[in-house]
Motif scaffolding. Structure first.
Motif, PDB file in Angstrom:
ATOM      1  N   ARG A  10       5.252 -23.917  21.500  1.00  0.00           N
ATOM      2  CA  ARG A  10       5.545 -22.563  20.937  1.00  0.00           C
ATOM      3  C   ARG A  10       7.081 -22.557  20.619  1.00  0.00           C
ATOM      4  NH1 ARG A  10       0.847 -20.524  20.289  1.00  0.00           N
ATOM      5  NH2 ARG A  10      -0.765 -20.786  21.684  1.00  0.00           N
ATOM      6  N   ILE A  11       7.918 -22.712  21.817  1.00  0.00           N
ATOM      7  CA  ILE A  11       9.277 -22.576  21.604  1.00  0.00           C
ATOM      8  C   ILE A  11       9.701 -23.516  20.745  1.00  0.00           C
ATOM      9  CG2 ILE A  11      11.490 -23.017  22.730  1.00  0.00           C
ATOM     10  CD1 ILE A  11       9.825 -21.945  25.472  1.00  0.00           C
ATOM     11  N   PHE A  13       7.851 -24.722  17.901  1.00  0.00           N
ATOM     12  CA  PHE A  13       7.730 -24.244  16.674  1.00  0.00           C
ATOM     13  C   PHE A  13       8.544 -23.157  16.231  1.00  0.00           C
ATOM     14  CE2 PHE A  13       4.960 -21.259  14.333  1.00  0.00           C
ATOM     15  CZ  PHE A  13       4.731 -21.965  13.470  1.00  0.00           C
ATOM     16  N   LEU A  14       8.700 -22.077  16.946  1.00  0.00           N
ATOM     17  CA  LEU A  14       9.962 -21.198  16.605  1.00  0.00           C
ATOM     18  C   LEU A  14      11.252 -21.864  16.330  1.00  0.00           C
ATOM     19  CD1 LEU A  14      10.809 -18.316  16.343  1.00  0.00           C
ATOM     20  CD2 LEU A  14      11.178 -18.193  18.884  1.00  0.00           C
ATOM     21  N   LYS A  15      11.783 -22.724  17.195  1.00  0.00           N
ATOM     22  CA  LYS A  15      13.063 -23.222  16.795  1.00  0.00           C
ATOM     23  C   LYS A  15      12.722 -23.837  15.448  1.00  0.00           C
ATOM     24  CE  LYS A  15      16.177 -26.883  18.500  1.00  0.00           C
ATOM     25  NZ  LYS A  15      16.358 -27.816  19.535  1.00  0.00           N
ATOM     26  N   ARG A  16      11.681 -24.639  15.029  1.00  0.00           N
ATOM     27  CA  ARG A  16      11.901 -25.248  13.760  1.00  0.00           C
ATOM     28  C   ARG A  16      11.736 -24.309  12.669  1.00  0.00           C
ATOM     29  NH1 ARG A  16       7.877 -28.348  16.419  1.00  0.00           N
ATOM     30  NH2 ARG A  16       6.226 -27.329  15.347  1.00  0.00           N
ATOM     31  N   ILE A  17      11.133 -22.968  12.815  1.00  0.00           N
ATOM     32  CA  ILE A  17      11.294 -21.896  11.760  1.00  0.00           C
ATOM     33  C   ILE A  17      12.582 -21.614  11.685  1.00  0.00           C
ATOM     34  CG2 ILE A  17      10.427 -19.615  11.318  1.00  0.00           C
ATOM     35  CD1 ILE A  17       7.894 -20.482  12.555  1.00  0.00           C
ATOM     36  N   LEU A  18      13.526 -21.253  12.746  1.00  0.00           N
ATOM     37  CA  LEU A  18      14.846 -20.876  12.668  1.00  0.00           C
ATOM     38  C   LEU A  18      15.600 -21.651  12.253  1.00  0.00           C
ATOM     39  CD1 LEU A  18      14.841 -18.725  16.027  1.00  0.00           C
ATOM     40  CD2 LEU A  18      14.468 -17.922  13.872  1.00  0.00           C
ATOM     41  N   GLU A  19      15.499 -23.077  12.565  1.00  0.00           N
ATOM     42  CA  GLU A  19      16.096 -24.107  11.847  1.00  0.00           C
ATOM     43  C   GLU A  19      16.121 -24.461  10.486  1.00  0.00           C
ATOM     44  OE1 GLU A  19      15.498 -27.373  14.642  1.00  0.00           O
ATOM     45  OE2 GLU A  19      17.200 -26.846  15.923  1.00  0.00           O
ATOM     46  N   ALA A  20      15.038 -24.319   9.962  1.00  0.00           N
ATOM     47  CA  ALA A  20      14.543 -24.316   8.528  1.00  0.00           C
ATOM     48  C   ALA A  20      15.330 -23.099   7.671  1.00  0.00           C
ATOM     49  CB  ALA A  20      13.223 -24.468   8.442  1.00  0.00           C
ATOM     50  N   GLY A  21      15.693 -21.912   8.345  1.00  0.00           N
ATOM     51  CA  GLY A  21      16.322 -20.930   7.733  1.00  0.00           C
ATOM     52  C   GLY A  21      17.779 -21.113   7.526  1.00  0.00           C
ATOM     53  N   PRO A  22      18.386 -20.012   7.234  1.00  0.00           N
ATOM     54  CA  PRO A  22      19.765 -19.832   6.946  1.00  0.00           C
ATOM     55  C   PRO A  22      20.613 -20.198   8.135  1.00  0.00           C
ATOM     56  CG  PRO A  22      18.757 -17.731   6.374  1.00  0.00           C
ATOM     57  CD  PRO A  22      17.784 -18.391   7.011  1.00  0.00           C
ATOM     58  N   LYS A  23      21.595 -21.196   7.706  1.00  0.00           N
ATOM     59  CA  LYS A  23      22.457 -21.714   9.007  1.00  0.00           C
ATOM     60  C   LYS A  23      23.426 -20.770   9.740  1.00  0.00           C
ATOM     61  CE  LYS A  23      20.899 -25.492   7.868  1.00  0.00           C
ATOM     62  NZ  LYS A  23      19.510 -25.888   8.420  1.00  0.00           N
ATOM     63  N   ARG A  24      23.757 -19.503   9.073  1.00  0.00           N
ATOM     64  CA  ARG A  24      24.216 -18.438   9.864  1.00  0.00           C
ATOM     65  C   ARG A  24      23.458 -17.656  10.513  1.00  0.00           C
ATOM     66  NH1 ARG A  24      29.645 -17.726   6.190  1.00  0.00           N
ATOM     67  NH2 ARG A  24      30.456 -19.765   6.008  1.00  0.00           N
ATOM     68  N   GLY A  25      22.364 -17.898  10.606  1.00  0.00           N
ATOM     69  CA  GLY A  25      21.312 -17.100  11.409  1.00  0.00           C
ATOM     70  C   GLY A  25      20.824 -15.805  10.526  1.00  0.00           C
ATOM     71  N   LEU A  26      20.191 -14.901  11.301  1.00  0.00           N
ATOM     72  CA  LEU A  26      19.632 -13.783  10.575  1.00  0.00           C
ATOM     73  C   LEU A  26      20.231 -12.405  11.067  1.00  0.00           C
ATOM     74  CD1 LEU A  26      16.123 -14.858  10.434  1.00  0.00           C
ATOM     75  CD2 LEU A  26      17.545 -15.065   8.731  1.00  0.00           C
TER      76      LEU A  26
END
Length: 110
Positions: A10-11, A13-26
């Protein structure tokens, strides 16, 4: 500490979602999701909202006109992502399966 059960998967999976998002975070954002669920974004290019234990059948969104988005439903419990057919803009509603732990990801179409 030591992770047990499905925690590592699960961790990851969440990491993959965040890494696929904007490089400068949300950054937190308000006024996008009319139901008050927490939402984070990176400008008008990317939005991510999470329903937690709530089980809505739909979520209405209100985004700036002129931007078009692909919509993904993220089932964090089943660790599955499915893309909603079509491209959305302005005010629209995303239908959900009425399950807990769902998230919705919006990615701007260029």
């Amino acid at each position: 500490g030591v992770l047990h059960g499905q925690s590592p998967a699960r961790i990851a999976f969440l990491k993959r979602i965040l890494e696929a998002g904007p490089k400068r975070g949300l950054d937190p954002v308000q006024g996008i999701v009319e139901t008050g669920f927490p939402c984070a974004s990176k400008g008008p290019d990317y939005y991510l909202t999470y329903c937690g234990i709530m089980q809505p059948a739909a979520i209405p969104f209100s985004l700036p006109e002129g931007n078009r988005y692909k919509v993904d439903m993220v089932d964090t419990w089943e660790m599955d992502i499915s893309t909603v057919q079509g491209v959305f803009e302005g005010q629209f509603t995303v239908d959900l399966p009425g399950k807990p732990y769902m998230a919705v990801r919006l990615r701007k179409v260029t």
